[in-house]
Scaffold this active site. Structure first.
Site, PDB file in Angstrom:
ATOM      1  N   GLU A  62      38.070  40.735  34.602  1.00  0.00           N
ATOM      2  CA  GLU A  62      38.530  41.897  35.371  1.00  0.00           C
ATOM      3  C   GLU A  62      38.771  43.061  34.422  1.00  0.00           C
ATOM      4  O   GLU A  62      39.075  42.858  33.255  1.00  0.00           O
ATOM      5  CB  GLU A  62      39.873  41.584  36.066  1.00  0.00           C
TER       6      GLU A  62
ATOM      7  N   ARG B 226      54.254  29.816  49.227  1.00  0.00           N
ATOM      8  CA  ARG B 226      55.562  29.137  49.283  1.00  0.00           C
ATOM      9  C   ARG B 226      56.653  30.182  49.533  1.00  0.00           C
ATOM     10  O   ARG B 226      56.391  31.386  49.495  1.00  0.00           O
ATOM     11  CB  ARG B 226      55.837  28.469  47.932  1.00  0.00           C
TER      12      ARG B 226
HETATM   13  C1  MV4 Z   1      46.460  41.588  35.500  1.00  0.00           C
HETATM   14  C2  MV4 Z   1      47.076  42.529  34.652  1.00  0.00           C
HETATM   15  C3  MV4 Z   1      46.345  43.640  34.299  1.00  0.00           C
HETATM   16  N1  MV4 Z   1      45.084  43.794  34.745  1.00  0.00           N
HETATM   17  N2  MV4 Z   1      45.207  41.797  35.932  1.00  0.00           N
HETATM   18  C4  MV4 Z   1      49.840  38.258  35.146  1.00  0.00           C
HETATM   19  C5  MV4 Z   1      50.098  37.032  35.951  1.00  0.00           C
HETATM   20  C6  MV4 Z   1      49.138  37.048  37.063  1.00  0.00           C
HETATM   21  N3  MV4 Z   1      49.857  36.902  38.301  1.00  0.00           N
HETATM   22  C7  MV4 Z   1      48.411  38.337  36.968  1.00  0.00           C
HETATM   23  N4  MV4 Z   1      48.894  39.035  35.837  1.00  0.00           N
HETATM   24  C8  MV4 Z   1      48.351  40.211  35.445  1.00  0.00           C
HETATM   25  N5  MV4 Z   1      47.109  40.473  35.887  1.00  0.00           N
HETATM   26  C9  MV4 Z   1      44.547  42.865  35.543  1.00  0.00           C
HETATM   27  N6  MV4 Z   1      43.293  43.036  35.955  1.00  0.00           N
HETATM   28  C10 MV4 Z   1      48.377  42.296  34.225  1.00  0.00           C
HETATM   29  C11 MV4 Z   1      49.011  41.132  34.603  1.00  0.00           C
HETATM   30  C12 MV4 Z   1      50.341  40.986  34.096  1.00  0.00           C
HETATM   31  C13 MV4 Z   1      51.447  40.954  34.931  1.00  0.00           C
HETATM   32  C14 MV4 Z   1      51.344  41.017  36.311  1.00  0.00           C
HETATM   33  C15 MV4 Z   1      52.455  41.007  37.114  1.00  0.00           C
HETATM   34  C16 MV4 Z   1      53.705  40.908  36.533  1.00  0.00           C
HETATM   35  C17 MV4 Z   1      53.847  40.810  35.194  1.00  0.00           C
HETATM   36  C18 MV4 Z   1      52.715  40.835  34.366  1.00  0.00           C
HETATM   37  C19 MV4 Z   1      52.889  40.767  32.989  1.00  0.00           C
HETATM   38  C20 MV4 Z   1      51.796  40.797  32.187  1.00  0.00           C
HETATM   39  C21 MV4 Z   1      50.517  40.884  32.742  1.00  0.00           C
END
Ligand code: MV4
Length: 489
Positions: A199, A291
């Site tokens: 992504e 959940r």
């Molecule tokens: C991402 C992102 C940046 N760009 N996807 C982290 C866990 C998973 N649920 C998805 N996550 C992320 N996906 C893209 N394309 C950054 C994160 C992310 C994040 C997301 C939500 C809450 C905290 C986070 C901490 C670091 C990275």
């Protein structure tokens, strides 16, 4: 449904039982060796030992749990969060035993358990997603071609992943192959499934999730958002509802997308749709959690809806009693997860006994906990002691209430994240609402807590000294007036 077994422990087991009892439903607890004396065991109408302390020998043993449910003639099983809550094999086995699984059907759990399957399921619904691949990728050359099209930085993610495991940011083409190898091997060792996809990397997102409820008659509503950007290494610490940045228009659009995600997988029950929000207020669907979530109380506070009651009613086959237009946001709620961790020492687990444990009480304060004074925090499970939830007419009120509730919360014997909560609520970036998922990394310095504590101690010392001096003067006065130096009024 007259009797339910709660396949969980701690605060969430108690939380579910409270609503069940209010609804006139009897409850069955299960417990491991370590939890023999826990409040959730005493609170239940019946309690059964399920096995030794490690979860793999207790809270994760499906057959044993189902056997206890049958033996007690339970007609429903509530899985709480964690443990077996998103295990489709468990949901299937429960239904096969003629017991209602209080959660979605296996199809939804399976689809949302795979990020690629989830993307595939929602693709006909026009839900915004981060640019990237829609199938597993194995060939590094192909990956390079795709990454060049998307533009760096990119993110490699494990399809079976969750909580950030198997995720790798790649800044430059030359690092792609080695990072991809690492992501695949991490995905294989963590999930037994090496499928990864690519992504575009959203550099400074906010984490916004939407609560949905879907009944078995095709009615789906959303209960607005929770903002969970204050997290540390994918572990949320402070959550709130509503988010301080959503406009009513954006809230409606994200809410509608969340409802569409639920419809796309034929969802039933309470679920949460996770989104990223970028600096330009573009939102992207990430995944759906099938959940009840840890942070569900903030939604309950602002909507006045008991989510566990809704889960049970949906499991009973009832229709939702409200429509989208009946729902509105009132006030603002914050939640602080109180972990047995030392924020001054890199959030290292702090094990030990709750020598003092007194939770704050009062209007606008809710504490969801599952421990009592004198208890040991077991090392076998998640180190969360409790959740401190505050509610106010607006965000500032909820924040001040949180500050005073943290100060009134007395925990001794174990280091906790209470001080971290205080830091957050007093941080200008948090208070102004100007923060993203990098909040902790960017702004939290353990020295800040040390300084704050020192200032507080100095203030206390000054007050103590002034009281001492005042009393001393009084003493002298008494001495002068009465001529008896040893007596006080
Ligand atoms: C991402 C992102 C940046 N760009 N996807 C982290 C866990 C998973 N649920 C998805 N996550 C992320 N996906 C893209 N394309 C950054 C994160 C992310 C994040 C997301 C939500 C809450 C905290 C986070 C901490 C670091 C990275």
């Amino acid at each position: 449904m007259k009797k339910i077994l709660i396949a969980n422990r701690g605060e969430i087991a108690l939380r579910v039982m409270k609503t069940a009892h209010r609804m006139g439903i009897r409850t069955v607890a299960i417990f491991s060796d370590a939890d023999r004396n826990s409040p959730h065991v005493r609170y239940a109408d019946e309690a059964f030992h399920v096995g030794p302390s490690p979860s793999s020998e207790s809270y994760l043993v499906m057959d044993k749990i189902i056997q206890i449910a049958k033996q007690t003639k339970s007609d429903g099983i509530h899985p709480g969060y964690g443990f077996l809550s998103e295990n489709s094999a468990f949901a299937k086995a429960v239904e096969k035993a003629g017991i209602k699984f209080i959660g979605p059907r296996t199809h939804a759990i399976e689809v949302m358990g795979s990020k690629l399957a989830a993307k595939d399921a929602v693709k006909s619904y026009n839900i915004p997603m981060v640019p990237g691949t829609d199938s597993a990728i194995t060939d590094p050359h192909e990956a390079k071609k795709i990454a060049a099209e998307i533009g760096y930085p990119i993110l490699i993610k494990a399809s079976a992943g969750g909580g950030g495991k198997g995720m790798r940011v790649v800044e430059k083409a030359k690092d792609l192959e080695s990072q991809m190898e690492r992501a695949v091997s991490e995905a294989v060792s963590s999930f037994g499934d090496g499928s990864v996809f690519i992504e575009k990397y959203v550099a400074s997102p906010r984490h916004i999730e939407i609560q949905v409820l879907a009944d078995s008659h095709g009615n789906v509503v959303h209960l607005f958002e929770r903002e969970c950007s204050v997290q540390r290494r994918h572990q949320k610490v402070v959550e709130e509802a509503p988010s301080s940045v959503l406009t009513p228009e954006l809230r409606n659009a994200m809410g509608q997308s969340a409802v569409d995600v639920a419809k796309a997988c034929d969802y039933e029950g309470a679920g949460t749709v996770e989104f990223l929000l970028d600096e330009n207020f573009n939102y992207y669907f990430l995944e759906m959690n099938t959940r009840l979530q840890v942070e569900h109380p903030v939604t309950e506070m602002i909507t006045g809806i008991d989510l566990v009651e809704e889960q049970i009613n949906i499991a009973r086959g009832e229709k939702l009693k409200f429509k989208q237009e009946d729902l509105s946001i009132e006030g603002h709620a914050l939640e602080l997860r109180v972990y047995a961790e030392d924020p001054m020492d890199n959030f290292l687990p702090s094990i030990g006994t709750l020598e003092t444990y007194r939770s704050p009480k009062g209007a606008g304060i809710r504490v969801d906990d599952g421990f009592e004074e004198g208890m040991e925090i077991p090392i076998f499970y998640d180190p969360m002691i409790s959740k401190l939830i505050t509610y106010g007419a607006n965000r500032n009120e909820a924040i001040s209430k949180m500050i005073s509730a943290i100060r009134a919360y007395k925990i001794e014997g174990i280091k906790t994240t209470l001080d971290f909560g205080l830091f957050t609520c007093q941080n200008e970036h948090f208070v102004s609402g100007n923060f993203d998922t990098h909040f902790v990394k960017k702004f939290f310095k353990p020295d800040q807590i040390r300084e704050d504590n020192l200032k507080l101690e100095q203030k206390a010392a000054k007050i103590a000294l002034s009281i001492y001096l005042k009393n001393k003067k009084k003493l002298v006065k008494i001495h002068d007036e009465a001529g008896n130096w040893n007596q006080r009024k």
